[in-house]
Design a protein around this motif. Structure first.
Motif, PDB file in Angstrom:
ATOM      1  N   LEU A  93     -27.512  63.402  28.192  1.00 54.49           N
ATOM      2  CA  LEU A  93     -28.175  63.920  27.001  1.00 54.49           C
ATOM      3  C   LEU A  93     -28.013  62.909  25.868  1.00 54.49           C
ATOM      4  O   LEU A  93     -27.043  62.164  25.833  1.00 54.49           O
ATOM      5  CB  LEU A  93     -27.557  65.258  26.585  1.00 54.49           C
ATOM      6  CG  LEU A  93     -27.627  66.391  27.615  1.00 54.49           C
ATOM      7  CD1 LEU A  93     -26.866  67.600  27.105  1.00 54.49           C
ATOM      8  CD2 LEU A  93     -29.063  66.760  27.917  1.00 54.49           C
ATOM      9  N   ALA A  94     -28.973  62.917  24.950  1.00 61.49           N
ATOM     10  CA  ALA A  94     -28.871  62.067  23.766  1.00 61.49           C
ATOM     11  C   ALA A  94     -28.149  62.872  22.689  1.00 61.49           C
ATOM     12  O   ALA A  94     -28.699  63.829  22.151  1.00 61.49           O
ATOM     13  CB  ALA A  94     -30.256  61.644  23.290  1.00 61.49           C
ATOM     14  N   LYS A  95     -26.906  62.504  22.396  1.00 63.42           N
ATOM     15  CA  LYS A  95     -26.055  63.352  21.553  1.00 63.42           C
ATOM     16  C   LYS A  95     -26.544  63.436  20.107  1.00 63.42           C
ATOM     17  O   LYS A  95     -26.243  64.399  19.414  1.00 63.42           O
ATOM     18  CB  LYS A  95     -24.606  62.854  21.590  1.00 63.42           C
ATOM     19  CG  LYS A  95     -24.410  61.483  20.981  1.00 63.42           C
ATOM     20  CD  LYS A  95     -22.946  61.084  20.941  1.00 63.42           C
ATOM     21  CE  LYS A  95     -22.764  59.643  20.506  1.00 63.42           C
ATOM     22  NZ  LYS A  95     -23.403  59.293  19.219  1.00 63.42           N
ATOM     23  N   ASP A  96     -27.296  62.442  19.656  1.00 61.65           N
ATOM     24  CA  ASP A  96     -27.766  62.463  18.265  1.00 61.65           C
ATOM     25  C   ASP A  96     -29.046  63.275  18.088  1.00 61.65           C
ATOM     26  O   ASP A  96     -29.490  63.481  16.960  1.00 61.65           O
ATOM     27  CB  ASP A  96     -28.001  61.033  17.761  1.00 61.65           C
ATOM     28  CG  ASP A  96     -26.745  60.193  17.861  1.00 61.65           C
ATOM     29  OD1 ASP A  96     -25.728  60.612  17.302  1.00 61.65           O
ATOM     30  OD2 ASP A  96     -26.770  59.140  18.517  1.00 61.65           O
ATOM     31  N   LEU A  97     -29.627  63.703  19.210  1.00 63.47           N
ATOM     32  CA  LEU A  97     -30.837  64.520  19.115  1.00 63.47           C
ATOM     33  C   LEU A  97     -30.468  65.994  19.287  1.00 63.47           C
ATOM     34  O   LEU A  97     -29.436  66.321  19.865  1.00 63.47           O
ATOM     35  CB  LEU A  97     -31.849  64.121  20.187  1.00 63.47           C
ATOM     36  CG  LEU A  97     -32.400  62.696  20.106  1.00 63.47           C
ATOM     37  CD1 LEU A  97     -33.422  62.460  21.199  1.00 63.47           C
ATOM     38  CD2 LEU A  97     -33.024  62.435  18.748  1.00 63.47           C
ATOM     39  N   LYS A 146     -27.513  69.630  16.914  1.00 68.36           N
ATOM     40  CA  LYS A 146     -27.389  68.376  17.642  1.00 68.36           C
ATOM     41  C   LYS A 146     -26.463  68.569  18.843  1.00 68.36           C
ATOM     42  O   LYS A 146     -25.482  69.324  18.760  1.00 68.36           O
ATOM     43  CB  LYS A 146     -26.830  67.286  16.730  1.00 68.36           C
ATOM     44  CG  LYS A 146     -27.865  66.800  15.749  1.00 68.36           C
ATOM     45  CD  LYS A 146     -27.473  65.499  15.099  1.00 68.36           C
ATOM     46  CE  LYS A 146     -28.598  65.057  14.177  1.00 68.36           C
ATOM     47  NZ  LYS A 146     -28.280  63.803  13.501  1.00 68.36           N
TER      48      LYS A 146
ATOM     49  N   TYR B 212     -34.955  56.926  18.534  1.00 66.36           N
ATOM     50  CA  TYR B 212     -33.645  57.563  18.383  1.00 66.36           C
ATOM     51  C   TYR B 212     -32.972  57.761  19.745  1.00 66.36           C
ATOM     52  O   TYR B 212     -31.763  57.529  19.898  1.00 66.36           O
ATOM     53  CB  TYR B 212     -33.778  58.927  17.692  1.00 66.36           C
ATOM     54  CG  TYR B 212     -33.990  58.848  16.203  1.00 66.36           C
ATOM     55  CD1 TYR B 212     -32.899  58.691  15.343  1.00 66.36           C
ATOM     56  CD2 TYR B 212     -35.263  58.923  15.657  1.00 66.36           C
ATOM     57  CE1 TYR B 212     -33.090  58.621  13.972  1.00 66.36           C
ATOM     58  CE2 TYR B 212     -35.459  58.845  14.291  1.00 66.36           C
ATOM     59  CZ  TYR B 212     -34.375  58.693  13.452  1.00 66.36           C
ATOM     60  OH  TYR B 212     -34.555  58.621  12.099  1.00 66.36           O
ATOM     61  N   GLY B 215     -31.384  54.609  21.237  1.00 70.05           N
ATOM     62  CA  GLY B 215     -30.149  54.212  20.563  1.00 70.05           C
ATOM     63  C   GLY B 215     -29.020  55.202  20.795  1.00 70.05           C
ATOM     64  O   GLY B 215     -27.848  54.848  20.794  1.00 70.05           O
ATOM     65  N   SER B 216     -29.384  56.458  21.001  1.00 80.23           N
ATOM     66  CA  SER B 216     -28.376  57.490  21.173  1.00 80.23           C
ATOM     67  C   SER B 216     -27.756  57.437  22.564  1.00 80.23           C
ATOM     68  O   SER B 216     -26.538  57.540  22.712  1.00 80.23           O
ATOM     69  CB  SER B 216     -29.014  58.860  20.941  1.00 80.23           C
ATOM     70  OG  SER B 216     -28.059  59.871  21.031  1.00 80.23           O
ATOM     71  N   GLY B 282     -26.302  52.853  16.840  1.00 84.68           N
ATOM     72  CA  GLY B 282     -27.626  53.322  17.232  1.00 84.68           C
ATOM     73  C   GLY B 282     -27.765  54.832  17.178  1.00 84.68           C
ATOM     74  O   GLY B 282     -26.786  55.560  17.128  1.00 84.68           O
ATOM     75  N   GLY B 283     -29.014  55.279  17.144  1.00 80.78           N
ATOM     76  CA  GLY B 283     -29.316  56.704  17.222  1.00 80.78           C
ATOM     77  C   GLY B 283     -29.249  57.462  15.918  1.00 80.78           C
ATOM     78  O   GLY B 283     -29.704  58.592  15.852  1.00 80.78           O
ATOM     79  N   VAL B 284     -28.660  56.852  14.889  1.00 83.98           N
ATOM     80  CA  VAL B 284     -28.503  57.548  13.612  1.00 83.98           C
ATOM     81  C   VAL B 284     -29.021  56.670  12.476  1.00 83.98           C
ATOM     82  O   VAL B 284     -28.641  55.499  12.387  1.00 83.98           O
ATOM     83  CB  VAL B 284     -27.022  57.884  13.341  1.00 83.98           C
ATOM     84  CG1 VAL B 284     -26.875  58.597  12.012  1.00 83.98           C
ATOM     85  CG2 VAL B 284     -26.454  58.731  14.467  1.00 83.98           C
TER      86      VAL B 284
END
Lengths: 261, 338
Positions: A93-97, A146, B212, B215-216, B282-284
Motif C-alpha cells: 500500500l502507498a502509506k501517504d495516500l 491515510k 504521489y 514516491g510513497s 517522496g510521497g509528501v
C-alpha cells in the motif's frame, strides 16, 4: 457448478535468480470456487510461484493457462486484466495516500478526459470504497484516512478489500495472517470463507498450517523449488499437521522422481 | 470490532493515534502559512515601506522565478527524486532563446524555443533516471554541469544583448495604474497560472495521483500496474519545462542572455519545497506548500534587505529556516524512518 476446465493451470514453471533456482519446474492447478493452500519452508518458492502468476516476475520457462486459454503475463496489469489479484505480504500500500486512493490505485474512476490528461472521479471512488468496507465489515472510520495512520489489521483489510473490489476471479494471498493479532487473523479467515462463498477462487500462502487447515480445500507443498505434495485437506488437524511437516522438511515426497532428474 | 482495534493498537504502540497525526499535519500546514503572516507583520514594523502595494508587487515579482522552479522540483521530490539541474537549465534555455531571437526567429517563437530547451533537458534527466537507472541526484548533477557548460560555450561566457522586443515579457506590466499601482508583471501571472495548473494536476488527475503513489511506495505502484518510469519521466519533464519558462522570463527581464544566471537557484527551489512540507523521501508535498515556502524565503530576503540587515546574514537566516523545516519534517516521519 462443477467446471472441468481449471481456472488456473501452471505447467513446468522455472525461474532462477542468478545461480539460485527458485522454481525447478512446478505444476499447479486451481479449480473454480476452490481455496488452495500453498505451503513450504522459507525459500521453497511459494512467493516466487505466485509472483509469476501475478505478473511481478516473468518465468524463465513454463506456460500458464487461464480457463483453458494460454495466457501471456508479462506485467501485473496483464494478470489483473485476466482477473488475477494478489494481496502482497508487505501489504503493498502507498502509506501517504488515503484508503480510497489505495483501493483504487492503478484503476481510478475517470470522470473526464482532456487529451492525455484524465481526471479522477474522487467522490465515486470514496463512495464505492465506503460500500466495499461495509460489505466486508471492515472497521475503518473514514475512507480519507491515510494508510500510515491505520493499524496492521486495518492495513491488511484494505489490501484484501482492494484485491477483491473488482470481482477478481482469482485472489492470491501471500501470508495474509503474518504480523496480525489473533482477533485480526480470525477476521481475515472469515473474509477468505466469505469470498469463496461469493464464488472467488483463492490461493493462500501461509506458514500457519492452522490457517491452511481451516480454509483450504486442497494444498500444495513446495520444497527447494519442487512440488512434493498435492492433496486434499482432510482428516484430523494433528494428523494433518504431522503429514504437512513431513513434506516440508523433506521426509515425504510424492513426486520424488522429479527430484532425481 | 472493538476487540480487534484494541489488540491492533497494542501492535503499534509507537504510532501516533490517527487523530493526533492529522491534527499534527494541520498544525504544520497552518504553521507555514502563519510564518508568512508573522514575517509580513514583523517586517511591516521593522522596515519602512515594506507593507505597500509597490513592495508587495516587487516581492511577488522577485519570488516568482524561484516559486515556479520550486513547483517543478516539487514534482521530482514527490516521486522520491530530486532535480539539481534546474538552475543551469534556466541559464541554458534563456541563452538559447536569446540566440534564437538574434538568429532571426520571431520573438514569440524564440520564447517557445527556450521552453523546449527546458523540456529536452528534463527529458534527458528522466531518461537517464528511468533507462540508465542513474540515481536522480547523480543524473541531475551531471546535467547541472553539462547545461551550464553548454550555455557558457555558446556565449563564450559573455552576456549577449537581445533584440529589444525580446524584453517585453519580462518588463511589461498589465493593469498599470500610475505610480501607486505599477501593474502586475507577466512573471507573476505565469507563476499564478503555473501554481493553479500544477495544483489541479496533482490533485485531480490520474498522473498526479501516480506521482504521489510512486514516491510513497514505488513497488506498490508498480504492482498496481502504474507505469512508474512514465510517471518519473513526466515529473522531470515538468521540472525541466518550468525551468525553461523561468529561463525565458529571466532572459527577457535582463534583455540579455546570461550564461551565469540562476546559479544556485535550484537550492532555493528545493528549500522552498522543503519549507513547504515536502518530504525528500517522496510521497509528501503540495504546490501550495512550496509556494508558501518560496514566499517565506522571499519575505525574509526582501524584508531583511529593507530593514537594513547585513546581506550575508540573510543567507544565515535562510539556512537556519531550512534546517528548522527539515527538522520538523523528520519529527513527522520519525516512525517511518524507524
Amino acid at each position: 457448478m462443477a467446471d472441468a476446465t481449471p481456472i488456473v493451470e501452471m505447467r513446468n514453471i522455472k525461474k532462477s535468480f542468478g545461480a539460485v533456482q527458485a522454481l525447478r519446474g512446478v505444476d499447479l492447478v486451481l479449480h473454480h470456487h476452490e481455496v488452495l493452500g500453498l505451503v513450504g519452508d522459507n525459500a521453497a518458492g511459494k512467493s516466487t510461484l505466485m509472483k509469476v502468476l501475478s505478473g511481478a516476475y516473468i518465468p524463465d520457462e513454463g506456460e500458464i493457462f487461464i480457463e483453458g486459454k494460454k495466457a501471456h503475463i508479462t506485467e501485473p496489469m496483464d494478470a489483473r486484466q485476466l482477473g488475477i489479484e494478489m494481496v502482497y505480504q508487505d501489504f503493498a500500500l502507498a502509506k501517504d495516500l488515503d484508503v480510497a486512493a489505495n483501493v483504487f490505485l492503478g484503476r481510478e474512476a475517470v470522470r473526464a478526459q482532456l487529451g492525455p490528461i484524465r481526471l479522477m472521479d474522487k467522490r465515486r471512488m470514496e463512495q464505492e470504497t465506503r460500500r466495499l468496507l461495509d460489505r466486508l465489515k471492515i472497521d475503518i472510520s473514514s475512507v480519507s484516512l491515510k494508510v500510515e495512520s491505520l493499524s496492521g489489521g486495518q492495513r491488511q483489510s484494505v489490501a484484501i478489500g482492494r484485491a477483491t473490489a473488482f470481482n477478481a476471479k482469482v485472489t492470491i494471498m501471500d501470508e495474509p495472517t503474518a504480523a496480525l493479532s489473533v482477533a485480526a487473523i480470525g477476521k481475515v479467515l472469515d473474509l477468505v470463507r466469505e469470498l469463496k462463498a461469493q464464488g472467488c477462487s483463492i490461493i493462500v500462502i501461509s506458514h500457519r498450517l492452522e490457517d491452511i487447515y481451516q480454509v483450504s480445500d486442497r494444498m500444495i507443498v513446495l520444497r527447494h523449488g519442487h512440488k512434493v505434495c498435492d492433496c486434499p485437506v482432510a482428516g484430523d488437524i494433528h494428523e494433518f499437521r504431522e503429514r504437512v511437516v513431513a513434506y516440508i522438511v523433506g521426509a515425504r515426497d510424492d513426486f520424488s522422481k522429479q527430484i532425481i532428474d | 470490532m472493538s476487540e480487534m482495534t484494541k489488540v491492533d493498537t497494542k501492535e503499534h504502540v509507537t504510532d501516533l493515534p490517527a487523530g493526533l497525526g492529522r491534527l499534527g499535519r494541520a498544525i504544520d500546514r497552518f504553521a507555514a502559512l502563519t510564518a508568512v503572516i508573522i514575517l509580513f507583520v514583523f517586517f511591516s514594523f521593522a522596515a519602512n515601506n515594506f507593507f505597500t502595494v509597490r513592495s508587495v508587487l516587487s516581492l511577488a515579482l522577485q519570488t516568482s522565478t524561484v516559486t515556479i522552479m520550486g513547483i517543478g522540483v516539487t514534482f521530482t521530490i514527490l516521486t522520491g527524486g530530486i532535480d539539481l539541474s534546474i538552475g543551469s537549465i534556466v541559464a541554458l534555455s534563456g541563452t538559447i532563446a536569446v540566440n534564437a531571437a538574434l538568429f532571426g526567429v520571431p520573438i514569440w517563437l524564440s520564447w517557445i524555443v527556450g521552453v523546449i530547451v527546458g523540456v529536452v533537458c528534463g527529458l534527458a534527466n528522466g531518461l537517464m533516471i528511468t533507462r540508465m537507472r542513474l540515481p536522480p541526484f547523480v543524473a541531475t548533477l551531471g546535467t547541472q554541469f553539462v547545461a551550464r557548460g553548454v550555455a557558457l560555450t555558446i556565449t563564450n561566457a559573455y552576456a549577449q544583448p537581445a533584440p529589444e522586443a525580446f524584453g517585453s515579457l519580462g518588463n511589461e506590466n498589465l493593469l498599470a495604474m500610475g505610480p501607486q499601482f505599477p501593474g502586475i508583471s507577466w512573471a507573476v501571472l505565469i507563476m499564478i497560472a503555473v501554481a493553479l495548473f500544477c495544483h489541479f494536476f496533482l490533485n485531480e488527475t490520474l498522473m498526479g495521483r501516480y506521482t504521489y503513489a510512486v514516491g510513497s511506495n514505488e513497488e506498490a505502484a508498480r504492482l498496481a500496474g502504474i507505469r512508474v518510469n512514465q510517471v518519473k519521466l513526466v515529473s522531470y519533464v515538468i521540472s525541466g519545462m518550468l525551468s525553461g519558462i523561468v529561463g525565458v522570463i529571466l532572459a527577457s527581464r535582463m534583455v540579455t542572455s546570461q550564461p551565469n544566471s540562476a546559479i544556485g537557484y535550484e537550492m532555493n527551489a528545493i528549500a522552498s519545497a522543503v519549507i513547504g512540507g515536502a518530504s525528500l523521501m517522496g510521497g509528501v508535498g503540495t504546490v501550495g506548500g512550496t509556494v508558501i515556502g518560496s514566499f517565506v524565503i522571499g519575505i525574509l530576503t526582501v524584508g531583511m534587505t529593507m530593514a537594513g540587515a547585513n546581506y550575508f546574514m540573510q543567507t544565515v537566516v535562510i539556512g537556519l529556516v531550512v534546517i528548522g523545516a527539515v527538522y520538523v519534517d523528520r519529527l513527522r516521519y520519525r516512525k517511518s524512518l524507524a
